[in-house]
Write an enzyme that holds these catalytic residues in place. Structure first.
Site, PDB file in Angstrom:
ATOM      1  N   THR A 184       0.874  -1.176   0.000  1.00 38.10           N
ATOM      2  CA  THR A 184       0.000   0.000   0.000  1.00 38.10           C
ATOM      3  C   THR A 184       0.908   1.223   0.000  1.00 38.10           C
ATOM      4  O   THR A 184       2.031   1.158   0.513  1.00 38.10           O
ATOM      5  CB  THR A 184      -0.911   0.052   1.239  1.00 38.10           C
ATOM      6  OG1 THR A 184      -0.078   0.172   2.387  1.00 38.10           O
ATOM      7  CG2 THR A 184      -1.750  -1.183   1.357  1.00 38.10           C
ATOM      8  N   GLU A 329      -5.872  -4.035   0.458  1.00 41.88           N
ATOM      9  CA  GLU A 329      -6.111  -5.160   1.371  1.00 41.88           C
ATOM     10  C   GLU A 329      -7.290  -6.027   0.929  1.00 41.88           C
ATOM     11  O   GLU A 329      -7.519  -7.106   1.461  1.00 41.88           O
ATOM     12  CB  GLU A 329      -6.382  -4.635   2.792  1.00 41.88           C
ATOM     13  CG  GLU A 329      -5.163  -4.037   3.485  1.00 41.88           C
ATOM     14  CD  GLU A 329      -4.937  -2.565   3.158  1.00 41.88           C
ATOM     15  OE1 GLU A 329      -5.464  -2.078   2.137  1.00 41.88           O
ATOM     16  OE2 GLU A 329      -4.222  -1.896   3.928  1.00 41.88           O
ATOM     17  N   LYS A 437     -14.127  17.606  11.410  1.00 35.57           N
ATOM     18  CA  LYS A 437     -14.890  17.652  12.665  1.00 35.57           C
ATOM     19  C   LYS A 437     -15.091  19.108  13.056  1.00 35.57           C
ATOM     20  O   LYS A 437     -14.172  19.768  13.510  1.00 35.57           O
ATOM     21  CB  LYS A 437     -14.146  16.895  13.768  1.00 35.57           C
ATOM     22  CG  LYS A 437     -14.220  15.391  13.556  1.00 35.57           C
ATOM     23  CD  LYS A 437     -12.921  14.686  13.856  1.00 35.57           C
ATOM     24  CE  LYS A 437     -12.924  13.328  13.178  1.00 35.57           C
ATOM     25  NZ  LYS A 437     -11.693  13.046  12.437  1.00 35.57           N
ATOM     26  N   TRP A 442     -19.889  16.362  12.018  1.00 35.79           N
ATOM     27  CA  TRP A 442     -18.935  15.881  11.021  1.00 35.79           C
ATOM     28  C   TRP A 442     -19.342  16.350   9.630  1.00 35.79           C
ATOM     29  O   TRP A 442     -20.524  16.323   9.283  1.00 35.79           O
ATOM     30  CB  TRP A 442     -18.876  14.351  11.012  1.00 35.79           C
ATOM     31  CG  TRP A 442     -18.167  13.765  12.181  1.00 35.79           C
ATOM     32  CD1 TRP A 442     -17.787  14.422  13.319  1.00 35.79           C
ATOM     33  CD2 TRP A 442     -17.754  12.399  12.329  1.00 35.79           C
ATOM     34  NE1 TRP A 442     -17.158  13.538  14.159  1.00 35.79           N
ATOM     35  CE2 TRP A 442     -17.118  12.299  13.582  1.00 35.79           C
ATOM     36  CE3 TRP A 442     -17.848  11.271  11.528  1.00 35.79           C
ATOM     37  CZ2 TRP A 442     -16.593  11.109  14.057  1.00 35.79           C
ATOM     38  CZ3 TRP A 442     -17.329  10.079  11.996  1.00 35.79           C
ATOM     39  CH2 TRP A 442     -16.697  10.004  13.250  1.00 35.79           C
TER      40      TRP A 442
HETATM   41  P1  ADP Z   1      -3.769   3.224  -0.560  1.00 36.47           P
HETATM   42  O1  ADP Z   1      -4.447   2.690   0.661  1.00 36.47           O
HETATM   43  O2  ADP Z   1      -2.412   2.706  -0.772  1.00 36.47           O
HETATM   44  O3  ADP Z   1      -3.945   4.689  -0.786  1.00 36.47           O
HETATM   45  P2  ADP Z   1      -5.782   1.885  -1.951  1.00 36.47           P
HETATM   46  O4  ADP Z   1      -6.010   1.862  -3.391  1.00 36.47           O
HETATM   47  O5  ADP Z   1      -5.731   0.617  -1.223  1.00 36.47           O
HETATM   48  O6  ADP Z   1      -4.475   2.637  -1.800  1.00 36.47           O
HETATM   49  O7  ADP Z   1      -6.807   2.884  -1.281  1.00 36.47           O
HETATM   50  C1  ADP Z   1      -8.004   2.452  -0.735  1.00 36.47           C
HETATM   51  C2  ADP Z   1      -8.842   3.623  -0.296  1.00 36.47           C
HETATM   52  O8  ADP Z   1      -9.229   4.419  -1.412  1.00 36.47           O
HETATM   53  C3  ADP Z   1     -10.131   3.221   0.334  1.00 36.47           C
HETATM   54  O9  ADP Z   1      -9.960   2.866   1.683  1.00 36.47           O
HETATM   55  C4  ADP Z   1     -10.985   4.473   0.153  1.00 36.47           C
HETATM   56  O10 ADP Z   1     -10.705   5.438   1.145  1.00 36.47           O
HETATM   57  C5  ADP Z   1     -10.502   5.000  -1.163  1.00 36.47           C
HETATM   58  N1  ADP Z   1     -11.441   4.609  -2.216  1.00 36.47           N
HETATM   59  C6  ADP Z   1     -11.333   3.573  -3.065  1.00 36.47           C
HETATM   60  N2  ADP Z   1     -12.379   3.550  -3.908  1.00 36.47           N
HETATM   61  C7  ADP Z   1     -13.172   4.593  -3.590  1.00 36.47           C
HETATM   62  C8  ADP Z   1     -14.411   5.104  -4.080  1.00 36.47           C
HETATM   63  N3  ADP Z   1     -15.042   4.565  -5.104  1.00 36.47           N
HETATM   64  N4  ADP Z   1     -14.931   6.186  -3.473  1.00 36.47           N
HETATM   65  C9  ADP Z   1     -14.309   6.771  -2.427  1.00 36.47           C
HETATM   66  N5  ADP Z   1     -13.149   6.345  -1.924  1.00 36.47           N
HETATM   67  C10 ADP Z   1     -12.580   5.268  -2.489  1.00 36.47           C
END
Ligand code: ADP
Length: 538
Positions: A184, A329, A437, A442
């Site tokens: 990640t 993950e 916040k 929120w």
């Molecule tokens: P990293 O965690 O390395 O930045 P990831 O691709 O695993 O890369 O990121 C996952 C995160 O991206 C999710 O937990 C979420 O916050 C965000 N995310 C993924 N898809 C969407 C979506 N369609 N809308 C909003 N947020 C998203």
């Protein structure tokens, strides 16, 4: 009593073998980093993947060794997806946009012995090669004639392949054995490795082909712009192969003009990628007055798909946005919002609003939202809670890493805050660290961004929570304007006040030339929060 069914382990190599046998003539088209378009079939890809597996053996790669790639979406990278995992080694795809020190960290942490690399990324390794403790071989993904000048000891992929036999018996592997490794991006601390198994990869890819998921079939042509170095390009190299779909790989050409050329030339009907790439493509089409004629579906994930993008794809290009959510993950697909009976019954404007939700979990993913005490919250579309998931393609720990704080009672805490509505549609409110916040209430930064993106002059925007002496935090809107467009802060606030409650309106609107992004194309809000932390304190 057990069922009387055969035991057959789920293995990645079987996916390509299936395509070779039953979809042999389906095409894989790829933009070569050294120039030109490469075109071949699953039959050819399977033969070359076997040659590549023989190359790995010749290089001394043993089962479960880590083999790294630093490469674009190309047919060569595709072959390695199968050759490395299929031979029992572990494919470690590295994101070239990481900082050099992160690249060093993960190459050493994974103990990669071999690196397959596109010539363009060689300078990254030249600069740090002294620090790479385990690397023995560097193979450049190029023909002998296109080999770059480099002080590193390197070999040509095409030359190695040319000498390798094209017969290879894929070994029978334990389906739970590790197949690939993705880190990640680690916006805080070191990147963390997610180690996928053959079983998790096959199940995830299988699920993704489904009608209500990505609807991948033999008659489809897919263009994954999501990089193969980011969560295995959302599993597309596996699911497209399973279905024998035509696969179009964009190489290094992620700009509007290059993508448009491939889409038209190859009659692509499904695009997959993060919103920032589509901003570029949509702007290019608008400027050149072009329509994405063959495109039927655009799968958008990685960050929230703004309503304006969903509308533009529909109204200007007749293309349906399939909004999806997931993370490294989760292999990565967790939820998908594909066309449903409910959507088909709605007038367009209401349908677009529904499409901004991230959708229902794919079968195989269990999901719930909980409050701070871990109590499950109702599916009323209003209650916000931490989003927890579990399932067979969800990580149960990080590779060689003790931090297990994200797991509780068998559930993985995604770090996202979400609602679930009575139809079962999940909507991401924010990443928990990005929620603003303000005076005990929120505010969702995603909601505000989504609204601001609807203003015709806005090309891209970010909303962050900035410390405030009275309210703890207040929202600040940063805007990049479209080329040749103008707007004032009052224009934007007037526009927003038509869409959100007054107390949610940003305290300030700032115009910037560009916004910082993470290596995976998300807004880098941490950097913005740091840069503007004193903005409202006077
Ligand atoms: P990293 O965690 O390395 O930045 P990831 O691709 O695993 O890369 O990121 C996952 C995160 O991206 C999710 O937990 C979420 O916050 C965000 N995310 C993924 N898809 C969407 C979506 N369609 N809308 C909003 N947020 C998203």
């Amino acid at each position: 009593m057990n069922g009387l069914m055969m035991q057959h382990p789920l293995q990645i190599a079987d996916i390509l073998c299936h395509a070779e046998r039953w979809h042999a003539d389906s095409e894989i088209v790829s933009r070569n980093p050294e120039g030109g378009i490469h075109r071949y079939t699953y039959r050819d890809a399977a033969r070359r993947a076997r040659q590549a597996a023989n190359v790995l053996t010749a290089l001394g790669v043993s089962p479960q060794d880590r083999v790294a790639t630093l490469a674009w979406n190309t047919h060569r990278h595709y072959e390695l997806y199968y050759a490395v995992s299929g031979s029992g080694a572990i494919l470690h795809t590295i994101n070239p946009r990481l900082f050099p020190e992160q690249i060093v960290y993960i190459l050493n942490h994974a103990e990669d012995r071999v690196l397959f690399i596109d010539a363009q990324f060689l300078p990254l390794i030249e600069a740090v090669c002294e620090q790479l403790k385990f690397l023995e071989h560097i193979v450049v993904l190029a023909p002998e004639a296109a080999m770059p000048d480099t002080p590193l000891g390197v070999q040509s992929y095409e030359a190695l392949l040319a000498d390798a036999p094209d017969t290879y018996d894929w070994p029978a592997l334990d389906e739970d054995s590790a197949a690939s490794l993705c880190y990640t991006s680690g916006t805080t601390g070191h990147p963390k490795g997610v180690l996928y198994s053959h079983r998790s990869t096959v199940l995830h890819a299988w699920a993704c082909t489904g009608r209500d998921v990505l609807n991948v079939g033999n008659d489809r042509t897919l263009l994954p712009v999501v990089p193969m170095f980011h969560v295995n390009a959302w599993g597309v190299p596996y699911s497209a192969t399973m279905a024998g779909a035509k696969l179009v790989l964009p190489g290094a050409g992620m700009d509007g003009a290059s993508l448009y050329e491939l889409i038209e030339g190859e009659q692509v009907d499904m695009l997959l990628g993060v919103p920032t790439v589509w901003l570029g493509l949509l702007q290019y089409c608008e400027k050149e007055n072009l329509k994405l004629n063959p495109v039927r579906d655009v799968v958008i994930g990685g960050s929230a798909a703004p309503l304006s993008m969903i509308r533009d794809f529909d109204e200007k290009h007749d293309a349906f946005v399939i909004h999806a959510w997931g993370m490294t993950e989760l292999s990565p697909v967790g939820t998908v919002n594909n066309n449903s009976r409910l959507m088909q019954q709605l007038p367009r404007a209401e349908r677009y609003a529904l499409q901004t939700k991230q959708g229902r979990p794919v079968f195989g993913v269990e999901m719930k939202i909980v409050d701070d005490q871990g109590q499950e919250l109702p599916h009323d579309g209003k209650a916000w809670g931490r989003l927890l998931v579990r399932g067979p393609w969800i990580a149960r720990g990080y590779y060689k890493h003790e931090d297990c704080s994200a797991w509780e009672n068998g559930w993985f805490d995604t770090g996202d805050v979400a609602t679930i509505d009575p139809h079962g549609l999940m909507q991401i409110v924010d990443r928990s660290k990005d929620v603003i916040k303000s005076g005990g209430e929120w505010i969702s930064s995603i909601d505000l961004e989504n609204c601001a993106m609807g203003h015709p002059a806005v090309a891209e925007c970010a909303v962050i929570g900035v410390p405030h002496p009275k309210w703890d935090e207040r929202p600040v809107l940063l805007v990049v304007l479209k080329e040749g467009q103008t707007a004032t802060d009052t224009d934007l606030l007037d526009y927003l006040s038509g869409h959100v409650a007054k107390w949610q309106l940003p305290d300030k609107v700032l115009f910037v030339n560009e916004l910082p992004h993470t290596p995976t194309g998300k807004l880098l809000k941490r950097a913005l929060r740091e840069a503007y932390q004193n903005l409202l304190m006077e």
